[in-house]
Design an enzyme around this catalytic site. Structure first.
Site, PDB file in Angstrom:
ATOM      1  N   ARG A  19       0.852  -1.190   0.000  1.00  0.00           N
ATOM      2  CA  ARG A  19       0.000   0.000   0.000  1.00  0.00           C
ATOM      3  C   ARG A  19       0.888   1.239   0.000  1.00  0.00           C
ATOM      4  O   ARG A  19       2.019   1.195   0.437  1.00  0.00           O
ATOM      5  CB  ARG A  19      -0.879   0.045   1.257  1.00  0.00           C
ATOM      6  CG  ARG A  19      -1.911  -1.047   1.361  1.00  0.00           C
ATOM      7  CD  ARG A  19      -3.163  -0.679   0.567  1.00  0.00           C
ATOM      8  NE  ARG A  19      -3.950  -1.867   0.279  1.00  0.00           N
ATOM      9  CZ  ARG A  19      -4.886  -2.352   1.083  1.00  0.00           C
ATOM     10  NH1 ARG A  19      -5.160  -1.751   2.200  1.00  0.00           N
ATOM     11  NH2 ARG A  19      -5.553  -3.432   0.758  1.00  0.00           N
ATOM     12  N   ASN A  75      12.920   1.194  13.458  1.00  0.00           N
ATOM     13  CA  ASN A  75      11.932   2.071  12.822  1.00  0.00           C
ATOM     14  C   ASN A  75      10.657   1.883  13.640  1.00  0.00           C
ATOM     15  O   ASN A  75       9.920   0.911  13.434  1.00  0.00           O
ATOM     16  CB  ASN A  75      11.699   1.678  11.359  1.00  0.00           C
ATOM     17  CG  ASN A  75      10.691   2.623  10.697  1.00  0.00           C
ATOM     18  OD1 ASN A  75       9.993   3.387  11.376  1.00  0.00           O
ATOM     19  ND2 ASN A  75      10.606   2.561   9.380  1.00  0.00           N
ATOM     20  N   HIS A  81       6.346   8.932  17.416  1.00  0.00           N
ATOM     21  CA  HIS A  81       5.790  10.259  17.722  1.00  0.00           C
ATOM     22  C   HIS A  81       4.957  10.271  19.003  1.00  0.00           C
ATOM     23  O   HIS A  81       4.475  11.324  19.412  1.00  0.00           O
ATOM     24  CB  HIS A  81       4.927  10.730  16.546  1.00  0.00           C
ATOM     25  CG  HIS A  81       5.519  10.404  15.210  1.00  0.00           C
ATOM     26  ND1 HIS A  81       6.757  10.864  14.818  1.00  0.00           N
ATOM     27  CD2 HIS A  81       5.078   9.625  14.183  1.00  0.00           C
ATOM     28  CE1 HIS A  81       7.035  10.395  13.605  1.00  0.00           C
ATOM     29  NE2 HIS A  81       6.032   9.635  13.200  1.00  0.00           N
ATOM     30  N   ASP A  88      11.793   5.008  27.036  1.00  0.00           N
ATOM     31  CA  ASP A  88      12.284   4.519  28.334  1.00  0.00           C
ATOM     32  C   ASP A  88      12.981   3.158  28.180  1.00  0.00           C
ATOM     33  O   ASP A  88      14.030   2.915  28.784  1.00  0.00           O
ATOM     34  CB  ASP A  88      11.127   4.392  29.339  1.00  0.00           C
ATOM     35  CG  ASP A  88      10.635   5.745  29.847  1.00  0.00           C
ATOM     36  OD1 ASP A  88      11.338   6.751  29.644  1.00  0.00           O
ATOM     37  OD2 ASP A  88       9.542   5.784  30.447  1.00  0.00           O
ATOM     38  N   GLU A  99      18.016   5.144  14.616  1.00  0.00           N
ATOM     39  CA  GLU A  99      16.591   5.256  14.242  1.00  0.00           C
ATOM     40  C   GLU A  99      16.488   5.435  12.728  1.00  0.00           C
ATOM     41  O   GLU A  99      17.226   6.230  12.144  1.00  0.00           O
ATOM     42  CB  GLU A  99      16.000   6.479  14.962  1.00  0.00           C
ATOM     43  CG  GLU A  99      14.540   6.736  14.666  1.00  0.00           C
ATOM     44  CD  GLU A  99      14.031   7.980  15.412  1.00  0.00           C
ATOM     45  OE1 GLU A  99      14.814   8.620  16.168  1.00  0.00           O
ATOM     46  OE2 GLU A  99      12.851   8.326  15.220  1.00  0.00           O
ATOM     47  N   ILE A 102      11.680   5.550   6.723  1.00  0.00           N
ATOM     48  CA  ILE A 102      11.742   5.419   5.264  1.00  0.00           C
ATOM     49  C   ILE A 102      11.448   6.768   4.614  1.00  0.00           C
ATOM     50  O   ILE A 102      12.136   7.203   3.695  1.00  0.00           O
ATOM     51  CB  ILE A 102      10.718   4.355   4.811  1.00  0.00           C
ATOM     52  CG1 ILE A 102      11.130   2.994   5.381  1.00  0.00           C
ATOM     53  CG2 ILE A 102      10.600   4.310   3.298  1.00  0.00           C
ATOM     54  CD1 ILE A 102      10.034   1.947   5.327  1.00  0.00           C
ATOM     55  N   SER A 103      10.413   7.428   5.097  1.00  0.00           N
ATOM     56  CA  SER A 103      10.028   8.735   4.541  1.00  0.00           C
ATOM     57  C   SER A 103      10.752   9.851   5.288  1.00  0.00           C
ATOM     58  O   SER A 103      11.281   9.646   6.386  1.00  0.00           O
ATOM     59  CB  SER A 103       8.509   8.914   4.663  1.00  0.00           C
ATOM     60  OG  SER A 103       8.123   8.918   6.030  1.00  0.00           O
ATOM     61  N   ARG A 112       4.418  14.405  12.827  1.00  0.00           N
ATOM     62  CA  ARG A 112       5.496  13.437  12.589  1.00  0.00           C
ATOM     63  C   ARG A 112       6.882  14.057  12.799  1.00  0.00           C
ATOM     64  O   ARG A 112       7.890  13.363  12.714  1.00  0.00           O
ATOM     65  CB  ARG A 112       5.425  12.885  11.159  1.00  0.00           C
ATOM     66  CG  ARG A 112       4.182  12.067  10.884  1.00  0.00           C
ATOM     67  CD  ARG A 112       4.237  11.441   9.493  1.00  0.00           C
ATOM     68  NE  ARG A 112       2.913  11.138   9.010  1.00  0.00           N
ATOM     69  CZ  ARG A 112       2.249   9.999   9.255  1.00  0.00           C
ATOM     70  NH1 ARG A 112       2.812   9.038   9.956  1.00  0.00           N
ATOM     71  NH2 ARG A 112       1.038   9.825   8.774  1.00  0.00           N
TER      72      ARG A 112
END
Ligand code: CA2
Length: 145
Positions: A19, A75, A81, A88, A99, A102-103, A112
């Site tokens: 998707r 990821n 967010h 923690d 971290e 992808i976007s 975001r």
């Protein structure tokens, strides 16, 4: 090959390649897993690749990394967010954390732009598409050698 890197993926990332290819591309999570395994082989360390849609399970995976994994690539998906609990858990882990997004989260909706996980991560890679995982692995490969 005694070094180990956990690669942890958060909610909905199991849908990669199926998707919203305009945002996340057409590569599936299984293909990313294979590429990460191959890079680990080349660089001489083991990788354990995981995905969960559940915050508590992700926290359990981070706990499991304690004393076992030399580094964690994460990821956290949308939990980036929102989740102080994941932050923690990462703060209770003593290896290197990278971290990946992808976007480019800074080019997207304002909610975001902030990631709690970034407060713990040594490096944050975003906007490189799925290549971000390879960049993270290569960085970690050097750091844990
Ligand atoms: O850019 C990233 O990697 C994100 O962590 C992806 C999360 C998003 O909530 C973050 O803000 C940024 C969403 C992952 C959802 O992945 C999908 C993939 C295909 C189809 C639908 C969702």
């Amino acid at each position: 090959m005694d070094k180990l890197v956990y690669i942890i993926n958060g909610p909905n990332l199991n849908l990669l390649g199926m998707r919203q290819p305009e945002i996340y591309g057409s590569v599936t999570l299984q293909e990313i897993e294979k590429t990460c395994g191959d890079i680990g082989d080349q660089l001489g360390f083991n990788t354990l690749f995981m995905q969960s849609n559940h915050e508590g399970e992700i926290i359990d995976l981070i706990h499991d990394a304690r004393g076992k994994a030399d580094g964690v690539i994460i990821n956290p998906g949308a939990f980036s967010h929102t989740s102080v609990a994941i932050l923690d858990a990462l703060n209770a882990y003593d290896g290197i954390v990278v971290e990946v997004h992808i976007s480019n989260i800074h080019k997207r909706e304002e909610f975001r732009h902030k990631s709690y996980v970034s407060l713990r991560a040594e490096a944050v890679i975003c906007g490189f598409g799925v290549d971000g995982y390879q960049i993270a692995l290569k960085h970690l490969g050097k750091a844990i050698r």
